[in-house]
Design an enzyme around this catalytic site. Structure first.
Site, PDB file in Angstrom:
ATOM      1  N   LYS A 184       0.839  -1.208   0.000  1.00 45.24           N
ATOM      2  CA  LYS A 184       0.000   0.000   0.000  1.00 45.24           C
ATOM      3  C   LYS A 184       0.871   1.254   0.000  1.00 45.24           C
ATOM      4  O   LYS A 184       0.577   2.229  -0.696  1.00 45.24           O
ATOM      5  CB  LYS A 184      -0.919  -0.022   1.219  1.00 45.24           C
ATOM      6  CG  LYS A 184      -1.762   1.224   1.423  1.00 45.24           C
ATOM      7  CD  LYS A 184      -2.814   1.001   2.474  1.00 45.24           C
ATOM      8  CE  LYS A 184      -2.271   0.843   3.866  1.00 45.24           C
ATOM      9  NZ  LYS A 184      -1.893   2.142   4.497  1.00 45.24           N
ATOM     10  N   GLY A 213      -5.739   7.573   5.742  1.00 51.62           N
ATOM     11  CA  GLY A 213      -4.896   8.676   6.170  1.00 51.62           C
ATOM     12  C   GLY A 213      -3.825   9.030   5.150  1.00 51.62           C
ATOM     13  O   GLY A 213      -3.545  10.203   4.903  1.00 51.62           O
ATOM     14  N   ARG A 239      -8.643  13.542  12.746  1.00 47.90           N
ATOM     15  CA  ARG A 239      -7.207  13.260  12.648  1.00 47.90           C
ATOM     16  C   ARG A 239      -6.502  14.548  12.198  1.00 47.90           C
ATOM     17  O   ARG A 239      -6.847  15.118  11.176  1.00 47.90           O
ATOM     18  CB  ARG A 239      -6.930  12.116  11.667  1.00 47.90           C
ATOM     19  CG  ARG A 239      -7.485  10.782  12.158  1.00 47.90           C
ATOM     20  CD  ARG A 239      -7.167   9.645  11.199  1.00 47.90           C
ATOM     21  NE  ARG A 239      -5.747   9.315  11.196  1.00 47.90           N
ATOM     22  CZ  ARG A 239      -5.235   8.303  10.499  1.00 47.90           C
ATOM     23  NH1 ARG A 239      -6.025   7.558   9.728  1.00 47.90           N
ATOM     24  NH2 ARG A 239      -3.937   8.044  10.537  1.00 47.90           N
ATOM     25  N   SER A 295       4.142  12.937  11.514  1.00 47.15           N
ATOM     26  CA  SER A 295       3.983  11.806  10.607  1.00 47.15           C
ATOM     27  C   SER A 295       4.880  11.957   9.386  1.00 47.15           C
ATOM     28  O   SER A 295       4.926  13.012   8.747  1.00 47.15           O
ATOM     29  CB  SER A 295       2.527  11.692  10.148  1.00 47.15           C
ATOM     30  OG  SER A 295       2.408  10.756   9.102  1.00 47.15           O
ATOM     31  N   SER A 296       5.604  10.885   9.038  1.00 46.74           N
ATOM     32  CA  SER A 296       6.456  10.916   7.846  1.00 46.74           C
ATOM     33  C   SER A 296       5.626  11.106   6.584  1.00 46.74           C
ATOM     34  O   SER A 296       6.156  11.494   5.533  1.00 46.74           O
ATOM     35  CB  SER A 296       7.272   9.628   7.743  1.00 46.74           C
ATOM     36  OG  SER A 296       6.427   8.509   7.550  1.00 46.74           O
ATOM     37  N   SER A 327      10.239   7.563  11.591  1.00 47.87           N
ATOM     38  CA  SER A 327       9.864   6.833  10.361  1.00 47.87           C
ATOM     39  C   SER A 327      10.746   7.226   9.177  1.00 47.87           C
ATOM     40  O   SER A 327      10.272   7.350   8.049  1.00 47.87           O
ATOM     41  CB  SER A 327       8.381   7.059  10.032  1.00 47.87           C
ATOM     42  OG  SER A 327       7.553   6.614  11.078  1.00 47.87           O
ATOM     43  N   ASP A 332       3.879   0.789  12.720  1.00 47.24           N
ATOM     44  CA  ASP A 332       2.775  -0.078  12.300  1.00 47.24           C
ATOM     45  C   ASP A 332       2.982  -1.539  12.699  1.00 47.24           C
ATOM     46  O   ASP A 332       2.060  -2.345  12.573  1.00 47.24           O
ATOM     47  CB  ASP A 332       2.571   0.001  10.784  1.00 47.24           C
ATOM     48  CG  ASP A 332       1.888   1.293  10.362  1.00 47.24           C
ATOM     49  OD1 ASP A 332       1.302   1.966  11.235  1.00 47.24           O
ATOM     50  OD2 ASP A 332       1.942   1.641   9.169  1.00 47.24           O
ATOM     51  N   LYS A 335      -3.549   7.249  15.036  1.00 51.10           N
ATOM     52  CA  LYS A 335      -3.760   6.372  13.877  1.00 51.10           C
ATOM     53  C   LYS A 335      -5.267   6.179  13.671  1.00 51.10           C
ATOM     54  O   LYS A 335      -6.075   6.985  14.097  1.00 51.10           O
ATOM     55  CB  LYS A 335      -3.044   5.040  14.101  1.00 51.10           C
ATOM     56  CG  LYS A 335      -1.527   5.140  14.137  1.00 51.10           C
ATOM     57  CD  LYS A 335      -0.937   5.345  12.760  1.00 51.10           C
ATOM     58  CE  LYS A 335       0.573   5.244  12.775  1.00 51.10           C
ATOM     59  NZ  LYS A 335       1.148   5.353  11.410  1.00 51.10           N
ATOM     60  N   LYS A 367      -9.103  -2.429   4.430  1.00 54.12           N
ATOM     61  CA  LYS A 367      -8.312  -1.193   4.328  1.00 54.12           C
ATOM     62  C   LYS A 367      -6.933  -1.454   3.741  1.00 54.12           C
ATOM     63  O   LYS A 367      -6.397  -0.621   2.996  1.00 54.12           O
ATOM     64  CB  LYS A 367      -8.186  -0.538   5.706  1.00 54.12           C
ATOM     65  CG  LYS A 367      -7.387   0.750   5.708  1.00 54.12           C
ATOM     66  CD  LYS A 367      -7.399   1.395   7.069  1.00 54.12           C
ATOM     67  CE  LYS A 367      -6.462   2.583   7.162  1.00 54.12           C
ATOM     68  NZ  LYS A 367      -6.786   3.666   6.238  1.00 54.12           N
TER      69      LYS A 367
END
Length: 420
Positions: free
Chosen positions: A21, A69, A97, A143-144, A171, A297, A324, A398
């Site tokens: 993904k 996201g 978020r 967040s990367s 990350s 993750d 998340k 997802k």
């Protein structure tokens, strides 16, 4: 809906994992910015990628990326440099978020973005046009995906992009993956120091691109192998994985080697997708300590595995788990308690288990919190808890729509019930 799971006595199977993904979604954005009419090959068929494919193909006025996201962040940056006006929105959870860091960064580069609802959160109204670009400073501990979103539009900016990351960078492998893919499409991009990345205003070029399979998805099969290590003749083969992959979660092979799982590649070429075989032996590790700042993750998989293997642990670098698909720290504490394990999250960004147990539920039913990784990480627990129940199992669509089908292929018995 609820699934009731029972594990087989042994496993000997070949599993065709889903395409990555992370790579699919980056390839789609870069491909669109390159004006390429050829779609990348072996795209992921998961929900997160499907919403991006539809958005980039149809470009409707209102783009609903649902719970994706990655799609929210990447597509927001893409729309900022693409002519036209759009509203980008998602599920109720998505509307809570945070996205302010990315919006502020894009505005600094000249983007025209408005909040449709609450400031700092989606939906967004974006009027796209070519941006000037230039120097931008952003915190490295966000967040990367924000950083990757900005990098990918860099080649389209008049002045390119000089990105300075402040503080501790989390990350980093995902940032490196983005840079590597940009280069494959002809971008001139590189780290110029430990904290600086320079993207020159050199346009992308069209090319054919093949998406390798997903190392994140492999983690649940590593978990299964580890939990069945006391059973003979267990062998799991996973297709189209690269030993030299840029995917951050490819480090799962090293993490689970400590837990007794051996990984064998059937191809000597590190950059060629190959089938890997997993075999496990009993593990007597006294304590497991990891900093997951680059692989958050994998936290759910490693937490469930460690507890069920009776290995106390201390995992750090989990700050982003609170924002998340759900608050994954709180969800892990609640669901592991149903299985009789008491986790400690008293230090922010960390999760520990010192061996403390409590009475497990007689018929534990795991809630999934609209989070695909909760369902997939807890399903293998049926190896130790026969008859384990998973509520709302459809959330796996997802990222890994064929997960339950693959478990059945491996010999797991799955029956359907109604959630009471």
């Amino acid at each position: 809906m609820q699934y009731i799971l029972k594990a087989p006595e042994s496993i000997n199977c070949v599993i065709d994992l889903p395409a990555s993904k992370s790579i699919s979604n980056r390839a789609l954005i870069i491909n669109a910015l390159a004006g390429n009419k050829l779609m990348p090959e072996n795209l992921s068929i998961c929900d997160d990628t499907d919403v991006m494919v539809a958005a980039l193909r149809d470009m409707p006025y209102e783009i609903n990326i649902k719970a994706a996201g990655t799609a929210m962040r990447f597509t927001s940056a893409f729309l900022s440099v693409t002519e036209g006006e759009h509203i980008i929105t998602g599920t109720e959870r998505m509307k809570h978020r945070p996205i302010e860091v990315l919006v502020n960064a894009l505005r600094h580069l000249g983007a025209d973005i408005e909040y449709v609802g609450e400031a700092g959160f989606p939906p967004l109204k974006i009027r796209g046009h070519r941006l000037k670009g230039g120097r931008l400073e952003i915190s490295g501990n966000v967040s990367s995906q924000y950083i990757s979103a900005l990098l990918m539009i860099g080649p389209t900016l008049e002045k390119g992009l000089q990105l300075h990351l402040t503080g501790k960078i989390i990350s980093r492998p995902y940032i490196d993956l983005t840079i590597c893919m940009m280069r494959e499409y002809g971008a001139d991009v590189d780290w110029t120091s430990e904290s600086d990345i320079c993207v020159k205003p050199v346009p992308y070029s069209s090319r054919q691109f093949f998406v390798e399979n997903d190392w994140s998805a492999s983690s649940y099969w590593y978990e299964i192998a580890a939990l069945m290590s006391d059973r003979c003749d267990c062998s799991i083969s996973l297709t189209n994985l690269m030993e030299g992959s840029r995917q951050g979660d490819s480090t799962i092979k090293f993490m689970f080697s400590v837990l007794g799982v051996k990984t064998s590649f059937l191809s000597p070429e590190k950059q060629v997708p190959a089938t890997v075989t997993l075999k496990a032996q009993p593990c007597s590790l006294p304590h497991f300590s990891l900093d997951l700042i680059n692989q958050p993750d994998l936290a759910q998989t490693l937490v469930v595995s460690s507890c069920l293997m009776d290995i106390p642990f201390h995992f750090k670098g989990l700050q982003t788990l609170r924002i998340k698909e759900t608050d994954r720290i709180a969800a892990l504490k609640a669901e592991m308690k149903k299985l009789g394990y008491v986790l400690d999250d008293s230090t922010e960004g960390e999760l520990k288990w010192d061996g403390t147990r409590c009475e497990a539920d007689k018929e534990p039913a795991i809630d999934t919190y609209e989070d695909h990784r909760m369902a997939m990480a807890f399903a293998p627990a049926c190896i130790k808890f026969p008859g384990l129940r998973i509520n709302n199992p459809e959330v796996v669509s997802k990222s890994y729509p064929n997960y339950w089908k693959d478990l059945r292929k491996a010999g797991f018995e799955i029956t359907t019930s109604t959630v009471v």
